[in-house]
Scaffold this motif. Sequence first.
Motif, mmCIF file in Angstrom:
data_model
loop_
_atom_site.group_PDB
_atom_site.id
_atom_site.type_symbol
_atom_site.label_atom_id
_atom_site.label_comp_id
_atom_site.label_asym_id
_atom_site.label_seq_id
_atom_site.Cartn_x
_atom_site.Cartn_y
_atom_site.Cartn_z
ATOM 1 N N THR A 131 0.812 -1.230 0.000
ATOM 2 C CA THR A 131 0.000 0.000 0.000
ATOM 3 C C THR A 131 0.839 1.270 0.000
ATOM 4 N N TYR A 132 1.898 1.288 0.793
ATOM 5 C CA TYR A 132 2.689 2.505 0.942
ATOM 6 C C TYR A 132 3.806 2.616 -0.097
ATOM 7 N N HIS A 133 3.897 1.644 -1.007
ATOM 8 C CA HIS A 133 4.893 1.692 -2.070
ATOM 9 C C HIS A 133 4.226 2.259 -3.323
ATOM 10 N N ARG A 134 4.130 3.564 -3.372
ATOM 11 C CA ARG A 134 3.391 4.218 -4.451
ATOM 12 C C ARG A 134 3.924 3.820 -5.823
ATOM 13 N N ALA A 135 5.241 3.791 -5.967
ATOM 14 C CA ALA A 135 5.818 3.461 -7.279
ATOM 15 C C ALA A 135 5.420 2.057 -7.707
ATOM 16 N N GLY A 136 5.366 1.131 -6.749
ATOM 17 C CA GLY A 136 4.975 -0.230 -7.074
ATOM 18 C C GLY A 136 3.513 -0.330 -7.462
ATOM 19 N N VAL A 137 2.650 0.377 -6.735
ATOM 20 C CA VAL A 137 1.217 0.376 -7.069
ATOM 21 C C VAL A 137 1.004 0.990 -8.442
ATOM 22 N N GLU A 138 1.726 2.068 -8.712
ATOM 23 C CA GLU A 138 1.617 2.722 -10.028
ATOM 24 C C GLU A 138 2.087 1.784 -11.132
ATOM 25 N N SER A 139 3.162 1.043 -10.868
ATOM 26 C CA SER A 139 3.653 0.067 -11.848
ATOM 27 C C SER A 139 2.614 -1.017 -12.091
ATOM 28 N N MET A 140 1.955 -1.460 -11.039
ATOM 29 C CA MET A 140 0.915 -2.474 -11.158
ATOM 30 C C MET A 140 -0.223 -1.971 -12.056
ATOM 31 N N VAL A 141 -0.644 -0.747 -11.835
ATOM 32 C CA VAL A 141 -1.728 -0.173 -12.642
ATOM 33 C C VAL A 141 -1.304 -0.053 -14.102
ATOM 34 N N ASN A 142 -0.075 0.347 -14.337
ATOM 35 C CA ASN A 142 0.406 0.479 -15.717
ATOM 36 C C ASN A 142 0.468 -0.867 -16.426
ATOM 37 N N VAL A 143 0.785 -1.926 -15.689
ATOM 38 C CA VAL A 143 0.801 -3.268 -16.277
ATOM 39 C C VAL A 143 -0.624 -3.748 -16.556
ATOM 40 N N LEU A 144 -1.564 -3.363 -15.707
ATOM 41 C CA LEU A 144 -2.959 -3.764 -15.898
ATOM 42 C C LEU A 144 -3.632 -3.001 -17.040
ATOM 43 N N LEU A 145 -3.173 -1.802 -17.285
ATOM 44 C CA LEU A 145 -3.860 -0.925 -18.242
ATOM 45 C C LEU A 145 -4.069 -1.565 -19.613
ATOM 46 N N PRO A 146 -3.066 -2.208 -20.215
ATOM 47 C CA PRO A 146 -3.312 -2.830 -21.533
ATOM 48 C C PRO A 146 -4.378 -3.926 -21.498
ATOM 49 N N GLU A 147 -4.448 -4.677 -20.386
ATOM 50 C CA GLU A 147 -5.453 -5.744 -20.282
ATOM 51 C C GLU A 147 -6.863 -5.175 -20.278
ATOM 52 N N PHE A 148 -7.028 -4.022 -19.630
ATOM 53 C CA PHE A 148 -8.363 -3.429 -19.531
ATOM 54 C C PHE A 148 -8.638 -2.421 -20.642
ATOM 55 N N SER A 149 -7.710 -2.306 -21.578
ATOM 56 C CA SER A 149 -7.919 -1.423 -22.735
ATOM 57 C C SER A 149 -8.502 -2.171 -23.925
ATOM 58 N N LYS A 150 -8.757 -3.463 -23.764
ATOM 59 C CA LYS A 150 -9.278 -4.284 -24.855
ATOM 60 C C LYS A 150 -10.789 -4.189 -24.989
ATOM 61 N N PHE A 151 -11.433 -3.590 -23.993
ATOM 62 C CA PHE A 151 -12.895 -3.496 -24.011
ATOM 63 C C PHE A 151 -13.336 -2.249 -24.768
ATOM 64 N N ASP A 152 -14.635 -2.203 -25.060
ATOM 65 C CA ASP A 152 -15.209 -1.037 -25.722
ATOM 66 C C ASP A 152 -15.503 0.030 -24.667
ATOM 67 N N ALA A 153 -14.468 0.389 -23.933
ATOM 68 C CA ALA A 153 -14.560 1.390 -22.869
ATOM 69 C C ALA A 153 -13.149 1.891 -22.620
ATOM 70 N N VAL A 154 -13.022 3.147 -22.227
ATOM 71 C CA VAL A 154 -11.703 3.747 -22.035
ATOM 72 C C VAL A 154 -11.343 3.708 -20.559
ATOM 73 N N PRO A 155 -10.266 2.992 -20.191
ATOM 74 C CA PRO A 155 -9.854 2.982 -18.784
ATOM 75 C C PRO A 155 -9.346 4.356 -18.347
ATOM 76 N N GLN A 156 -9.529 4.646 -17.077
ATOM 77 C CA GLN A 156 -9.025 5.885 -16.511
ATOM 78 C C GLN A 156 -8.125 5.577 -15.324
ATOM 79 N N ILE A 157 -6.980 6.227 -15.273
ATOM 80 C CA ILE A 157 -6.123 6.170 -14.094
ATOM 81 C C ILE A 157 -6.464 7.385 -13.230
ATOM 82 N N LEU A 158 -6.864 7.124 -11.998
ATOM 83 C CA LEU A 158 -7.367 8.179 -11.112
ATOM 84 C C LEU A 158 -6.404 8.381 -9.947
ATOM 85 N N ASP A 159 -5.879 9.595 -9.826
ATOM 86 C CA ASP A 159 -5.029 9.911 -8.681
ATOM 87 C C ASP A 159 -5.872 10.093 -7.436
#
Length: 413
Positions: A37-65
């Motif tokens: 939880t407190y490793h922001r860079a790691g959480v951000e890396s996780m989200v960036n790795v997930l982003l392509p998987e969730f970009s395959k749908f007919d919907a635009v993913p959003q990264i929310l700060d």
Amino acid sequence: MNTVPEYTKTEHRNWVNSQQDRMTSLVEKWASINSGTYHRAGVESMVNVLLPEFSKFDAVPQILDLPNIQQVNDRGALQAIELGPALSVRCRPDATKRVLLAIHTDTVYSVDSAFQAVKHDSNRLCGPGVADAKGGIAILLVALEALERFLPEEFQNDFGWEVLLNPDEEIGSPGSASLLQAAASRNHVGLLFEPSLPDGSLVSQRKGSANFEIVCRGKSAHAGRHFEAGRNAIAAAASIAVQIHSLNERWPGTTFNVARIDGGGPLNMVPDIGVVGVNVRYSDQDQEATILQTLDGILTAVSSATGVESERFGEFTAPPKQVEGLTKTLLQQVVETGTELGLNMNLRPTGGVCDGNRLQRWGLPNVDTLGVRGGEIHSHDEFMIIESLSERATLTAELLLGWAMNEIPWPTT
């Protein structure tokens, strides 16, 4: 009467089963990213790795700060904590039936934890977050892919979904609470992918949880020359800790875990700071006022006896979750669907909490243990049972397609 052709069920079940190896590989990859939880860079890396998987749908993913949160440090001061981002995807948000699928990307394992590696044998994956809850992300992803692949076009406009992957569930979701509350207001049903029990049982009711930090402020003095002039904050904190621990006999089912005492300093100095960290679990929301009054009574009494001032920080982070109303209906539908698939769908209460507690408080009926079969979570022996990836993805796909195609009654009617 069953309105879904049997070949359709066979096709989507076979397709989900064909994704077993892919899901396993995804979980191995994700669990190798430290997203404490407190490793922001790691959480951000996780989200960036997930982003392509969730970009395959007919919907635009959003990264929310998320906004910074305030926490008490070991010196009793409030400090700003920066959290990683959340990932949101909304598909057909104007549909008449809308489902929220949610789980967290963070884990309890810090960036300097000794538990970082993933081990794989014939039927288990052992590693940080494999069950809690990166296996759940894989299940959610593949179930949605099955929905979009096999849902006939004539049903699509009436069925929408939203994904919310938040980065702070392991500390009570303080930064993502507003996102969860907004998602609860937009949807009718919630599916969460916390791990089920190792035998596949679902969690039914959950206790509530509160986290408190009690800061004791005394007066420093030389331990030899001016001992009597000091006010020992550690001694006061210890007295408070012991008295809070004794509350474990007060109310059946309510527990007080004194988790840490911080503060102090050189051995030849009377300590002027002591910090007590406490977690409370409880079954009845009506207890909250009594719990606070009791804690504050202890603080007042110790301050009066020692001359050490004390202040309570923290809050009730999750109310108890009861099985009632539409949540009960939803659980019954999950059990019936799982039983049809040959899965063990027993229900068990737990003292654990999750975002399901919070979503129900905000009016969203939900089932919160649709993740992998796994165990030893929050330990260096955390594991998931690999075959449960396809089991639970099939179960979730079956629910989504059933609701969308009117085979399973929509729970809000």
